[in-house]
Design an enzyme around this catalytic site. Structure first.
Site, PDB file in Angstrom:
ATOM      1  N   THR A   7      37.010   4.980 -16.657  1.00 35.68           N
ATOM      2  CA  THR A   7      37.110   5.909 -17.896  1.00 35.68           C
ATOM      3  C   THR A   7      36.025   5.874 -18.298  1.00 35.68           C
ATOM      4  OG1 THR A   7      39.611   5.002 -17.480  1.00 35.68           O
ATOM      5  CG2 THR A   7      38.015   6.049 -20.062  1.00 35.68           C
ATOM      6  N   TYR A  62      48.636  12.797 -24.619  1.00 31.68           N
ATOM      7  CA  TYR A  62      48.598  11.503 -25.324  1.00 31.68           C
ATOM      8  C   TYR A  62      49.079  10.372 -25.845  1.00 31.68           C
ATOM      9  CZ  TYR A  62      43.809  12.660 -22.987  1.00 31.68           C
ATOM     10  OH  TYR A  62      42.539  12.817 -22.377  1.00 31.68           O
ATOM     11  N   GLU A  68      53.303  14.784 -16.494  1.00 35.20           N
ATOM     12  CA  GLU A  68      52.359  15.875 -16.845  1.00 35.20           C
ATOM     13  C   GLU A  68      52.486  17.129 -16.710  1.00 35.20           C
ATOM     14  OE1 GLU A  68      49.180  13.004 -16.604  1.00 35.20           O
ATOM     15  OE2 GLU A  68      49.501  11.915 -18.250  1.00 35.20           O
ATOM     16  N   PHE A  73      40.704   5.352 -31.423  1.00 35.50           N
ATOM     17  CA  PHE A  73      40.198   6.953 -31.264  1.00 35.50           C
ATOM     18  C   PHE A  73      41.475   7.947 -30.958  1.00 35.50           C
ATOM     19  CE2 PHE A  73      41.427   4.624 -28.086  1.00 35.50           C
ATOM     20  CZ  PHE A  73      42.240   5.569 -26.366  1.00 35.50           C
ATOM     21  N   ARG A  98      32.666  11.643 -13.717  1.00 28.67           N
ATOM     22  CA  ARG A  98      32.262  10.661 -14.895  1.00 28.67           C
ATOM     23  C   ARG A  98      31.222  10.468 -13.971  1.00 28.67           C
ATOM     24  NH1 ARG A  98      37.810   8.694 -16.194  1.00 28.67           N
ATOM     25  NH2 ARG A  98      39.232  10.176 -17.819  1.00 28.67           N
ATOM     26  N   HIS A 106      40.896  14.560 -16.323  1.00 26.65           N
ATOM     27  CA  HIS A 106      41.476  14.025 -17.113  1.00 26.65           C
ATOM     28  C   HIS A 106      42.559  13.623 -15.770  1.00 26.65           C
ATOM     29  CE1 HIS A 106      45.456  12.207 -18.356  1.00 26.65           C
ATOM     30  NE2 HIS A 106      46.081  13.041 -17.642  1.00 26.65           N
ATOM     31  N   ARG A 131      41.668   9.263  -9.370  1.00 24.82           N
ATOM     32  CA  ARG A 131      40.998   8.888 -10.181  1.00 24.82           C
ATOM     33  C   ARG A 131      39.952   8.255  -9.488  1.00 24.82           C
ATOM     34  NH1 ARG A 131      43.146   8.123 -15.391  1.00 24.82           N
ATOM     35  NH2 ARG A 131      43.000   6.257 -14.974  1.00 24.82           N
ATOM     36  N   LYS A 161      38.361  18.650 -18.761  1.00 26.45           N
ATOM     37  CA  LYS A 161      38.375  18.584 -20.570  1.00 26.45           C
ATOM     38  C   LYS A 161      37.366  19.777 -21.069  1.00 26.45           C
ATOM     39  CE  LYS A 161      40.015  13.914 -20.643  1.00 26.45           C
ATOM     40  NZ  LYS A 161      39.685  12.213 -20.895  1.00 26.45           N
ATOM     41  N   ASN A 198      34.258  12.501 -21.751  1.00 30.66           N
ATOM     42  CA  ASN A 198      34.566  12.402 -20.003  1.00 30.66           C
ATOM     43  C   ASN A 198      34.833  13.271 -19.298  1.00 30.66           C
ATOM     44  OD1 ASN A 198      36.923  12.245 -20.463  1.00 30.66           O
ATOM     45  ND2 ASN A 198      37.316   9.815 -20.213  1.00 30.66           N
TER      46      ASN A 198
HETATM   47  P1  DAT Z   1      41.764   7.926 -18.654  1.00 28.36           P
HETATM   48  O1  DAT Z   1      41.192   9.222 -19.676  1.00 28.36           O
HETATM   49  O2  DAT Z   1      40.688   7.275 -17.966  1.00 28.36           O
HETATM   50  O3  DAT Z   1      43.137   7.582 -17.771  1.00 28.36           O
HETATM   51  P2  DAT Z   1      42.925   6.327 -20.734  1.00 28.36           P
HETATM   52  O4  DAT Z   1      43.811   6.801 -20.435  1.00 28.36           O
HETATM   53  O5  DAT Z   1      42.281   4.915 -20.781  1.00 28.36           O
HETATM   54  O6  DAT Z   1      41.535   7.023 -20.162  1.00 28.36           O
HETATM   55  O7  DAT Z   1      42.664   6.947 -21.991  1.00 28.36           O
HETATM   56  C1  DAT Z   1      42.208   8.045 -22.096  1.00 28.36           C
HETATM   57  C2  DAT Z   1      41.539   9.121 -22.822  1.00 28.36           C
HETATM   58  O8  DAT Z   1      41.404   8.483 -23.224  1.00 28.36           O
HETATM   59  C3  DAT Z   1      39.864   8.033 -21.901  1.00 28.36           C
HETATM   60  O9  DAT Z   1      39.619   9.938 -21.299  1.00 28.36           O
HETATM   61  C4  DAT Z   1      38.827   8.729 -23.284  1.00 28.36           C
HETATM   62  C5  DAT Z   1      39.693   8.439 -24.318  1.00 28.36           C
HETATM   63  N1  DAT Z   1      39.225   6.850 -24.401  1.00 28.36           N
HETATM   64  C6  DAT Z   1      40.153   5.954 -23.929  1.00 28.36           C
HETATM   65  N2  DAT Z   1      39.361   4.952 -24.541  1.00 28.36           N
HETATM   66  C7  DAT Z   1      38.142   5.710 -25.115  1.00 28.36           C
HETATM   67  C8  DAT Z   1      38.235   4.539 -26.162  1.00 28.36           C
HETATM   68  N3  DAT Z   1      37.568   3.514 -26.616  1.00 28.36           N
HETATM   69  N4  DAT Z   1      37.475   5.670 -27.719  1.00 28.36           N
HETATM   70  C9  DAT Z   1      37.052   6.752 -27.817  1.00 28.36           C
HETATM   71  N5  DAT Z   1      38.112   7.256 -26.796  1.00 28.36           N
HETATM   72  C10 DAT Z   1      38.806   7.074 -25.819  1.00 28.36           C
HETATM   73 MG    MG Z   2      44.878   7.569 -18.794  1.00 25.44          MG
END
Ligand code: DAT
Ligand code: MG
Length: 148
Positions: free
Chosen positions: A91, A49, A126, A57, A102, A115, A85, A9, A112
């Site tokens: 996350t 996303y 993707e 968020f 991470r 991805h 993963r 990222k 973080n």
């Molecule tokens: P991951 O990236 O582990 O697949 P995710 O798909 O749940 O996680 O979320 C995508 C991204 O969104 C994550 O890498 C960071 C952001 N994100 C997730 N939960 C969040 C939160 N509670 N506050 C802020 N950003 C968040």
């Molecule tokens: Mg995800």
């Protein structure tokens, strides 16, 4: 062989972590079959996303992911989706164990570092969103007989 989409990222690129992250997947034994440095458009960010579009968020997430270059990759190998993963960690970096990417390099969930696709379906989606077919390279690596 299974493929997954992995992306450093904007925070990871700015913090000079591309090499470190590539090194971990290479050392593990996975095969890099596609990669590029790019800036994500708003359209691509919404698509990528989309599952989070109703979350509070989402706006900040799109703003962050489009804020600077990302390093997009496709890695190939047995069980690469779940293994990648696991290598990334949880996350929330505060919940990611040391030894994961991470866990070693992140502090806050908004930044973080990395991805990775979370299923076969999201990997297919993707990879298709970020790469055209001719950007995925098919080749044999000489170490594969020592890995499998
Ligand atoms: P991951 O990236 O582990 O697949 P995710 O798909 O749940 O996680 O979320 C995508 C991204 O969104 C994550 O890498 C960071 C952001 N994100 C997730 N939960 C969040 C939160 N509670 N506050 C802020 N950003 C968040
Ligand atoms: Mg995800």
């Amino acid at each position: 062989m299974e493929k997954t989409f992995v992306m450093v990222k904007p925070d990871g690129v700015q913090r000079n972590l591309i090499g470190e992250i590539v090194k971990r997947f290479e050392s593990k034994g996975f095969k890099l079959v596609g990669s590029k440095l790019m800036i994500i458009s708003d359209d691509l960010a919404y698509n990528h996303y989309g599952e989070h579009k109703d979350k509070p968020f989402f706006g900040g997430l799109v703003e962050f992911i489009t804020s600077g270059p990302v390093f997009a990759m496709v890695w190939e190998g047995e069980d690469v989706i779940t293994t990648a993963r696991d290598m990334m960690g949880a996350t929330k970096p505060s919940e990611a164990i040391p030894g994961t990417i991470r866990g070693d390099f992140g502090i806050t969930v908004g930044k973080n570092v990395i991805h990775g696709s979370d299923s076969i379906e999201s990997a297919d989606k993707e990879i298709g969103l970020f790469f055209s077919e001719h950007e995925i390279v098919s080749y044999t690596k000489q170490d594969s007989e020592w890995i499998y």
